[in-house]
Scaffold this motif. Sequence first.
Motif, PDB file in Angstrom:
ATOM      1  N   ASN A 115       0.810  -1.222   0.000  1.00  0.00           N
ATOM      2  CA  ASN A 115       0.000   0.000   0.000  1.00  0.00           C
ATOM      3  C   ASN A 115       0.842   1.271   0.000  1.00  0.00           C
ATOM      4  OD1 ASN A 115      -2.686  -1.067   0.005  1.00  0.00           O
ATOM      5  ND2 ASN A 115      -2.373  -1.711   2.130  1.00  0.00           N
ATOM      6  N   THR A 117       2.687   4.380  -1.341  1.00  0.00           N
ATOM      7  CA  THR A 117       2.470   5.198  -2.539  1.00  0.00           C
ATOM      8  C   THR A 117       3.600   6.201  -2.780  1.00  0.00           C
ATOM      9  OG1 THR A 117       1.154   6.783  -1.265  1.00  0.00           O
ATOM     10  CG2 THR A 117      -0.029   4.992  -2.375  1.00  0.00           C
ATOM     11  N   SER A 138       1.734  -0.062  -6.710  1.00  0.00           N
ATOM     12  CA  SER A 138       1.269   0.874  -5.684  1.00  0.00           C
ATOM     13  C   SER A 138       2.055   2.177  -5.638  1.00  0.00           C
ATOM     14  CB  SER A 138       1.321   0.197  -4.304  1.00  0.00           C
ATOM     15  OG  SER A 138       2.659  -0.108  -3.935  1.00  0.00           O
TER      16      SER A 138
END
Length: 302
Positions: A115, A117, A138
């Motif tokens: 997850n 970024t 991601s």
Amino acid sequence: SLRSIDIPKSCRNIWCSTFRGSGLQSIVIPEGVEEISPDAFFDCTNLVSVKLPASVRNIRGDAFRGCRSLSAIDIPCGVTNIGDRAFELCGCLSEIKIPDSVKRVGWCAFEQCTNVTSVTIPACAKDCADCFPHAEESITNVILTGGRTSIGKGFFENYRGLKTVTIPSCVTNIGRGAFRHCSGLTSVTIPSNLVTRISLSDFSGCKNLKTVEVVKDGAVEAMSFDEFKKRWEQSRSPRTPGLRVPRLGAKRPLNKSISRPEAQTNESCSATNEVWTVRRPGLLRTHRPQRRQGEPKDDGHR
């Protein structure tokens, strides 16, 4: 189960497996602690926040592995080593900043941080996958630290989720295919000294790249990728074409700007009866053929 704890200020090391598998939810590590030992917080699945002191120098292997609820981590500037799998399976991390003080990022240190970024990559990393494997989809934003002088071959290759990249001015070289197949890349910021060093093939497969920002003396000039390609091609085109010398034996005349009579290779000039020949590339030599016995002298006037 254990949810919180106060660590004494006299502590200098969080020992191996000290909190392994515990129910800790948050922890503040006091100033003076220099090392987080292997497995110190391994599999603390409820751990949401950790505050590391500026005194920490070493985060050993598996230190925070499996902390699936950990949502943020601030790595101090004094850290020099991040061990193998130190933050593996920390799936809730969204932003990771690795300071330039880090000289080694261990094998799979941030693997399966799916997850994340936004990342900051230190100079010691040979490529993006060296720090963040399996995060190709991601990661959307990458910042490179100021200590880096080059970007290696295929540095961001196949990072399809990547949208923006900022390259610092200290970078002087970009390896072949550095951004190849970054299909999500829309914007890249580069220093002006790289405009003539970068190759358009480095952006092969970047079908969504729209904007290039060129930074010079603090000023930013934004342009479309098409305009950047045009400037790049102009910078590569020769400004003053050189003299084209025909190969030995060629019948094509040389450049007519030569001050001597129009030269022809291996052919006699009718006015002077001189023959121009090419002895080696870039060197012209002239000579007058010898008269055969009994042949009248030719003074050039008929």
